[in-house]
Design a protein around this motif. Structure first.
Motif, PDB file in Angstrom:
ATOM      1  N   ASP A  26      -6.292 -42.164 -31.109  1.00 19.29           N
ATOM      2  CA  ASP A  26      -5.565 -41.174 -30.327  1.00 19.29           C
ATOM      3  C   ASP A  26      -4.479 -41.855 -29.507  1.00 19.29           C
ATOM      4  N   ASN A  27      -3.453 -41.116 -29.190  1.00 21.54           N
ATOM      5  CA  ASN A  27      -2.364 -41.623 -28.368  1.00 21.54           C
ATOM      6  C   ASN A  27      -2.908 -42.038 -26.991  1.00 21.54           C
ATOM      7  N   PRO A  28      -2.705 -43.311 -26.593  1.00 18.47           N
ATOM      8  CA  PRO A  28      -3.238 -43.753 -25.301  1.00 18.47           C
ATOM      9  C   PRO A  28      -2.324 -43.453 -24.112  1.00 18.47           C
ATOM     10  N   PHE A  29      -1.171 -42.815 -24.379  1.00 17.79           N
ATOM     11  CA  PHE A  29      -0.189 -42.600 -23.321  1.00 17.79           C
ATOM     12  C   PHE A  29      -0.117 -41.135 -22.914  1.00 17.79           C
ATOM     13  N   PRO A  30      -0.041 -40.884 -21.610  1.00 20.30           N
ATOM     14  CA  PRO A  30       0.140 -39.493 -21.184  1.00 20.30           C
ATOM     15  C   PRO A  30       1.529 -39.010 -21.594  1.00 20.30           C
ATOM     16  N   THR A  31       1.619 -37.764 -21.981  1.00 15.61           N
ATOM     17  CA  THR A  31       2.900 -37.221 -22.424  1.00 15.61           C
ATOM     18  C   THR A  31       3.004 -35.753 -22.031  1.00 15.61           C
ATOM     19  N   ASP A  32       4.232 -35.327 -21.808  1.00 14.39           N
ATOM     20  CA  ASP A  32       4.456 -33.906 -21.531  1.00 14.39           C
ATOM     21  C   ASP A  32       4.854 -33.152 -22.792  1.00 14.39           C
ATOM     22  N   GLY A  33       4.891 -33.865 -23.930  1.00  8.26           N
ATOM     23  CA  GLY A  33       5.218 -33.232 -25.203  1.00  8.26           C
ATOM     24  C   GLY A  33       6.700 -33.169 -25.508  1.00  8.26           C
ATOM     25  N   SER A  34       7.556 -33.608 -24.574  1.00  3.88           N
ATOM     26  CA  SER A  34       8.999 -33.523 -24.807  1.00  3.88           C
ATOM     27  C   SER A  34       9.493 -34.589 -25.785  1.00  3.88           C
ATOM     28  N   VAL A  35       8.722 -35.650 -25.952  1.00  5.46           N
ATOM     29  CA  VAL A  35       9.073 -36.713 -26.901  1.00  5.46           C
ATOM     30  C   VAL A  35       7.965 -36.774 -27.943  1.00  5.46           C
ATOM     31  N   PRO A  36       8.317 -36.676 -29.219  1.00  3.82           N
ATOM     32  CA  PRO A  36       7.271 -36.720 -30.246  1.00  3.82           C
ATOM     33  C   PRO A  36       6.638 -38.112 -30.313  1.00  3.82           C
ATOM     34  N   ILE A  37       5.325 -38.131 -30.342  1.00  2.13           N
ATOM     35  CA  ILE A  37       4.577 -39.370 -30.524  1.00  2.13           C
ATOM     36  C   ILE A  37       3.798 -39.209 -31.819  1.00  2.13           C
ATOM     37  N   LEU A  38       4.049 -40.119 -32.761  1.00  4.16           N
ATOM     38  CA  LEU A  38       3.448 -40.007 -34.080  1.00  4.16           C
ATOM     39  C   LEU A  38       2.356 -41.038 -34.272  1.00  4.16           C
ATOM     40  N   SER A  39       1.301 -40.648 -34.938  1.00  2.00           N
ATOM     41  CA  SER A  39       0.287 -41.615 -35.354  1.00  2.00           C
ATOM     42  C   SER A  39       0.871 -42.428 -36.505  1.00  2.00           C
ATOM     43  N   THR A  40       0.187 -43.482 -36.891  1.00  2.00           N
ATOM     44  CA  THR A  40       0.669 -44.276 -38.020  1.00  2.00           C
ATOM     45  C   THR A  40       0.717 -43.441 -39.293  1.00  2.00           C
ATOM     46  N   ASP A  41      -0.261 -42.568 -39.477  1.00  2.00           N
ATOM     47  CA  ASP A  41      -0.245 -41.702 -40.659  1.00  2.00           C
ATOM     48  C   ASP A  41       0.937 -40.739 -40.628  1.00  2.00           C
ATOM     49  N   GLU A  42       1.192 -40.152 -39.456  1.00  2.00           N
ATOM     50  CA  GLU A  42       2.318 -39.222 -39.325  1.00  2.00           C
ATOM     51  C   GLU A  42       3.650 -39.944 -39.531  1.00  2.00           C
ATOM     52  N   ALA A  43       3.760 -41.160 -39.007  1.00  2.00           N
ATOM     53  CA  ALA A  43       4.996 -41.928 -39.179  1.00  2.00           C
ATOM     54  C   ALA A  43       5.190 -42.300 -40.647  1.00  2.00           C
ATOM     55  N   SER A  44       4.135 -42.696 -41.333  1.00  7.44           N
ATOM     56  CA  SER A  44       4.233 -43.019 -42.758  1.00  7.44           C
ATOM     57  C   SER A  44       4.685 -41.814 -43.562  1.00  7.44           C
ATOM     58  N   GLU A  45       4.125 -40.655 -43.251  1.00  7.76           N
ATOM     59  CA  GLU A  45       4.511 -39.429 -43.949  1.00  7.76           C
ATOM     60  C   GLU A  45       5.964 -39.068 -43.639  1.00  7.76           C
ATOM     61  N   ALA A  46       6.399 -39.253 -42.398  1.00 10.49           N
ATOM     62  CA  ALA A  46       7.783 -38.964 -42.027  1.00 10.49           C
ATOM     63  C   ALA A  46       8.750 -39.903 -42.749  1.00 10.49           C
ATOM     64  N   ILE A  47       8.375 -41.155 -42.912  1.00 12.90           N
ATOM     65  CA  ILE A  47       9.211 -42.094 -43.662  1.00 12.90           C
ATOM     66  C   ILE A  47       9.277 -41.662 -45.118  1.00 12.90           C
ATOM     67  N   ARG A  48       8.115 -41.305 -45.681  1.00 13.91           N
ATOM     68  CA  ARG A  48       8.054 -40.905 -47.089  1.00 13.91           C
ATOM     69  C   ARG A  48       8.896 -39.674 -47.359  1.00 13.91           C
ATOM     70  N   THR A  49       8.887 -38.726 -46.423  1.00 19.16           N
ATOM     71  CA  THR A  49       9.595 -37.460 -46.632  1.00 19.16           C
ATOM     72  C   THR A  49      11.011 -37.464 -46.067  1.00 19.16           C
ATOM     73  N   GLY A  50      11.395 -38.554 -45.401  1.00 17.27           N
ATOM     74  CA  GLY A  50      12.736 -38.635 -44.832  1.00 17.27           C
ATOM     75  C   GLY A  50      12.914 -37.799 -43.576  1.00 17.27           C
ATOM     76  N   THR A  51      11.838 -37.519 -42.863  1.00 12.07           N
ATOM     77  CA  THR A  51      11.928 -36.690 -41.655  1.00 12.07           C
ATOM     78  C   THR A  51      11.687 -37.487 -40.370  1.00 12.07           C
ATOM     79  N   LEU A  52      11.743 -38.797 -40.449  1.00 11.62           N
ATOM     80  CA  LEU A  52      11.544 -39.629 -39.262  1.00 11.62           C
ATOM     81  C   LEU A  52      12.731 -39.464 -38.326  1.00 11.62           C
ATOM     82  N   PRO A  53      12.492 -39.298 -37.020  1.00 14.32           N
ATOM     83  CA  PRO A  53      13.616 -39.171 -36.080  1.00 14.32           C
ATOM     84  C   PRO A  53      14.529 -40.399 -36.148  1.00 14.32           C
TER      85      PRO A  53
END
Length: 178
Positions: free
Chosen positions: A134-161
């Protein structure tokens, strides 16, 4: 990477490819099973692959069932030529060993009650994988925080910020540029 990071912290190494590394004096030689059993390993990631290999080397009849179309678990998403890609090579080596050991490897296979009734294993090894922490940092949700799986999928699909901050809690690679 538990293979080397644990040495730095003063504990023994852990490695899916060579789990006895640094513990040979405790584990000793691999002992053949007194009688062979039908072993079903559920999950084709590193742990499942190694469990299947060791069971087969001990003389058991082994079937490995993986839900996806490829083996390697989360490591299968590594497609570049970074140092992490060497881990994929270790997975491929174990795949070759399973072929030599006559392990039945089933991909795109879901293990359910019908599967268990049909295959009647004596032992089931559940090795269904890891999940990102789980994300160890507090967040207000205004900045997307991706897990390694989410980042890998974003790279694969070309949707990484376009702007990314990578925070790596385990790397000791001083040459890494972020």
């Amino acid at each position: 990477n538990n293979c080397t990071n644990r040495i730095v912290t003063g504990t023994y190494a852990r490695c899916f490819h060579n789990p006895e590394a640094g513990r040979e004096h405790n584990l000793g030689e691999l002992i053949p099973a007194a009688s062979g059993k039908r072993i079903l390993v559920v999950g084709g990631g590193p742990a499942g692959l190694k469990a299947a290999e060791i069971a087969a080397r001990r003389g058991h009849q082994v079937t490995l069932a993986e839900r996806s179309s490829t083996l390697g678990g989360r490591l299968a998403s590594i497609t570049d030529n970074t140092r992490a890609h060497e881990l994929v090579g270790a997975v491929r080596w174990i795949e070759q060993e399973l072929r030599h050991l006559d392990v039945e490897v089933l991909t795109q296979t879901t293990v359910d009650s019908d599967f268990l009734v049909e295959h009647t294993p004596d032992v089931v090894v559940l090795a269904t994988g890891s999940t990102p922490a789980d994300n160890p940092f507090p967040t207000d949700g205004s900045v997307p925080i991706l897990s390694t799986d989410e980042a890998s999928e974003a790279i694969r699909t070309g949707t990484l910020p376009t702007s990314v901050l990578l925070f790596d809690l385990t790397s000791n690679d001083e040459s890494a540029v972020f």
